[in-house]
Design an enzyme around this catalytic site. Structure first.
Site, PDB file in Angstrom:
ATOM      1  N   HIS A   1     -21.413 -15.780 -51.538  1.00 40.64           N
ATOM      2  CA  HIS A   1     -20.149 -15.512 -52.214  1.00 40.64           C
ATOM      3  C   HIS A   1     -20.312 -14.448 -53.298  1.00 40.64           C
ATOM      4  CE1 HIS A   1     -17.911 -19.068 -50.502  1.00 40.64           C
ATOM      5  NE2 HIS A   1     -19.163 -19.348 -50.174  1.00 40.64           N
TER       6      HIS A   1
ATOM      7  N   ASP B   1     -26.063 -21.476 -52.911  1.00 41.36           N
ATOM      8  CA  ASP B   1     -26.882 -22.648 -53.200  1.00 41.36           C
ATOM      9  C   ASP B   1     -28.341 -22.248 -53.000  1.00 41.36           C
ATOM     10  OD1 ASP B   1     -24.486 -24.010 -53.364  1.00 41.36           O
ATOM     11  OD2 ASP B   1     -25.071 -25.606 -51.979  1.00 41.36           O
TER      12      ASP B   1
ATOM     13  N   SER C   1     -32.702 -18.030 -45.918  1.00 40.54           N
ATOM     14  CA  SER C   1     -33.354 -16.823 -46.392  1.00 40.54           C
ATOM     15  C   SER C   1     -33.186 -16.667 -47.894  1.00 40.54           C
ATOM     16  CB  SER C   1     -32.842 -15.590 -45.652  1.00 40.54           C
ATOM     17  OG  SER C   1     -33.752 -14.523 -45.839  1.00 40.54           O
TER      18      SER C   1
END
Length: 299
Positions: free
Chosen positions: A149, A92, A252
């Site tokens: 992911h 995201d 980050s």
């Protein structure tokens, strides 16, 4: 760029970045129920966190703030793109920059770029794997989901920890500090995929208390003063598209690298595009099993 943003960016040069990050790590792992519950509730209110998406929606069920911050989501909230040629977005966040690697360099911000070799810790041979390839830089803000992911099925060949600075990675800082992503501490994971080499670069930042991967656990801290590399010649970790590969303990940036002419980014994605883990980030330019003529990562 407003003067206040320049001052914010430049002021970070004098901050004790690692000490502040270690302090934040201690605070976010405090297990005092009164303190951690107040911290979590304040964060939810400040950033408008939708706890209905969380696998555990009860804020008081988390043992500390860091467990809340790296919370798992319900699988149905982040479906994996079903198209067989889709390259999955790993996180995201917001697209900082996306495009082609030109003459071995990556765009950081308007008027600023840095070399792939610098990003990869000075490894020219590894950088050559991505010559004329493609890159995508995704910034994770504090409100975002902070697990990372896999864009494609991949076999891990090598992981490198590069020590460095811990500048903020927000827009104001990336626009003002040259070579930011090649100066900050980072963990580089190199994978073989069906279309050749893929690199996932997990960039640290101030208040990022640690970076971890599913195969190694916490990589940093402790922070080393020298570059460390782990090779996986036997029984290497194999991860599937969409599978969790790591996480940031605070926010980050992740940078994704592919080689020449193997992926094409989705046309709708431009700087400042909002993305979600699981959506299609790119499409493969050809849908074949990895062949013997693909360049292989050295073990």
């Amino acid at each position: 760029m407003p003067t206040s943003e320049k001052l914010f960016a430049l002021g970070q040069h004098v901050l004790p970045q690692h000490m502040l990050s270690r302090l934040m790590g201690s605070i976010t792992r405090c297990r005092n129920s009164v303190f951690k519950d107040a911290m979590i509730r304040s964060f939810i209110k400040l950033y408008g966190v939708d706890m209905a998406q969380a696998a555990e929606p009860d804020p008081t069920a988390y043992g500390c703030f860091n467990e809340f911050f790296t919370r798992a989501l319900k699988p149905e909230t982040r479906p994996i793109a079903p198209e067989p040629d889709a390259v999955v977005c790993p996180a995201d966040g917001t697209v900082s920059q996306i495009g082609a690697i030109t003459e071995g360099r990556i765009i950081q911000a308007k008027g600023k770029n840095f070399s792939v070799a610098e990003l990869l810790g000075g490894h020219a041979e590894q950088a050559e794997l991505f010559a004329n390839g493609r890159f995508a830089t995704i910034y994770l803000s504090p409100r975002d989901y902070h697990r990372l992911h896999m864009p494609l099925d991949g076999t891990l060949k090598e992981m490198t920890h590069v020590p460095g600075k811990l500048f903020s990675v927000n827009a104001a800082t990336t626009a003002n500090i040259p070579n930011l992503f090649a100066r900050n501490e980072r963990v580089i994971a190199l994978f073989d995929t069906e279309v050749g080499p893929m690199a996932l670069v997990l960039v640290g930042a101030i208040f990022v208390a640690s970076i971890e991967t599913v195969w190694h656990g916490v990589v940093t801290p402790p922070t080393s003063t020298t570059v460390r590399t782990w090779h996986y010649p036997e029984n290497p970790p194999v991860l599937s598209r969409g599978q969790e590969m790591g996480r940031f303990n605070m926010g980050s940036t992740i940078i994704v690298l592919f080689g020449d002419n193997v992926v094409e980014w989705e046309e709708s994605l431009v700087p400042d595009s909002i993305v979600r883990m699981g959506q299609s980030l790119a499409r493969l330019t050809h849908q074949t099993a990895q062949s013997s003529d693909h360049r292989q990562l050295t073990a």
